[in-house]
Scaffold this motif. Structure first.
Motif, PDB file in Angstrom:
ATOM      1  N   SER A 129      -2.448   4.558  -3.173  1.00  0.00           N
ATOM      2  CA  SER A 129      -4.022   3.586  -2.500  1.00  0.00           C
ATOM      3  C   SER A 129      -4.738   3.955  -1.223  1.00  0.00           C
ATOM      4  O   SER A 129      -6.115   4.209  -1.608  1.00  0.00           O
ATOM      5  CB  SER A 129      -3.257   2.320  -1.638  1.00  0.00           C
ATOM      6  OG  SER A 129      -2.019   1.591  -1.964  1.00  0.00           O
ATOM      7  N   ARG A 166       2.505   4.611  -7.528  1.00  0.00           N
ATOM      8  CA  ARG A 166       0.922   4.279  -6.905  1.00  0.00           C
ATOM      9  C   ARG A 166       0.406   5.117  -5.751  1.00  0.00           C
ATOM     10  O   ARG A 166       1.250   5.707  -5.053  1.00  0.00           O
ATOM     11  CB  ARG A 166       1.033   2.532  -6.301  1.00  0.00           C
ATOM     12  CG  ARG A 166       2.056   2.123  -7.763  1.00  0.00           C
ATOM     13  CD  ARG A 166       1.927   0.113  -6.809  1.00  0.00           C
ATOM     14  NE  ARG A 166       0.496   0.218  -5.903  1.00  0.00           N
ATOM     15  CZ  ARG A 166       1.104  -0.530  -5.510  1.00  0.00           C
ATOM     16  NH1 ARG A 166       2.522  -0.736  -4.340  1.00  0.00           N
ATOM     17  NH2 ARG A 166       0.088  -0.669  -3.901  1.00  0.00           N
ATOM     18  N   LEU A 211       0.937  -1.395  -0.043  1.00  0.00           N
ATOM     19  CA  LEU A 211      -0.176  -0.096   0.295  1.00  0.00           C
ATOM     20  C   LEU A 211       1.285   1.147  -0.001  1.00  0.00           C
ATOM     21  O   LEU A 211       1.904   1.443   0.537  1.00  0.00           O
ATOM     22  CB  LEU A 211      -0.894  -0.375   1.454  1.00  0.00           C
ATOM     23  CG  LEU A 211      -1.759  -1.153   1.157  1.00  0.00           C
ATOM     24  CD1 LEU A 211      -2.076  -0.992   3.101  1.00  0.00           C
ATOM     25  CD2 LEU A 211      -2.932  -1.402  -0.001  1.00  0.00           C
TER      26      LEU A 211
END
Length: 146
Positions: free
Chosen positions: A58, A56, A36
């Motif tokens: 999350s 990314r 995450l």
């Protein structure tokens, strides 16, 4: 998905601040390898900074959420004042993801421990630790494993 910080349980977590110093480093691939990635405030990456802070996202945290990444799972609302209905509806309406509102006891505990003005990074790391994240790394000015 029910909004809860328990999403971190048993996971490796990168907590990424929006400190300008991070843009001079190249942690992007390392950050993207975590289960995450939690980003603070306006720390959502774009093509110009992906090498430094990864791609990314999350979970977004903070009181302002302006950019909503496609891979966003949840928003953690860390305003230390009461959340306004208008603010919450705005975030939910744009994000279409669950919103978890931080209980006041987290901020109170950090203020008692570190004094007033504690930055969001240690606060988020504590939330992750309390919810049994397997590994927590905080990327602010550099990298710190918590």
């Amino acid at each position: 998905m029910q909004p809860s910080p328990e999403i971190v349980r048993g996971k490796s977590v990168a907590v990424v601040a929006n400190a300008p110093e991070l843009l001079k480093l190249a942690y992007g691939d390392e950050i993207d390898d975590y289960d995450l990635v939690i980003r603070m405030n306006h720390g959502v990456p774009n093509a110009a900074v992906e090498h430094a802070i990864g791609t990314r996202t999350s979970i977004l945290t903070g009181g302002k959420v302006n950019v909503l990444p496609d891979d966003l799972l949840m928003v953690w609302w860390l305003k230390h004042t009461a959340i306004g209905d208008r603010d919450l509806k705005s975030v939910r309406g744009r994000a279409r993801v669950p919103v978890w509102h931080m209980p006041k006891h987290y901020q109170d505990a950090m203020t008692a421990r570190l004094g007033k003005g504690c930055s969001s990074g240690p606060l988020i790391a504590r939330i992750c630790a309390d919810n049994k994240a397997d590994q927590i790394s905080l990327y602010e000015i550099g990298r710190a494993h918590v």
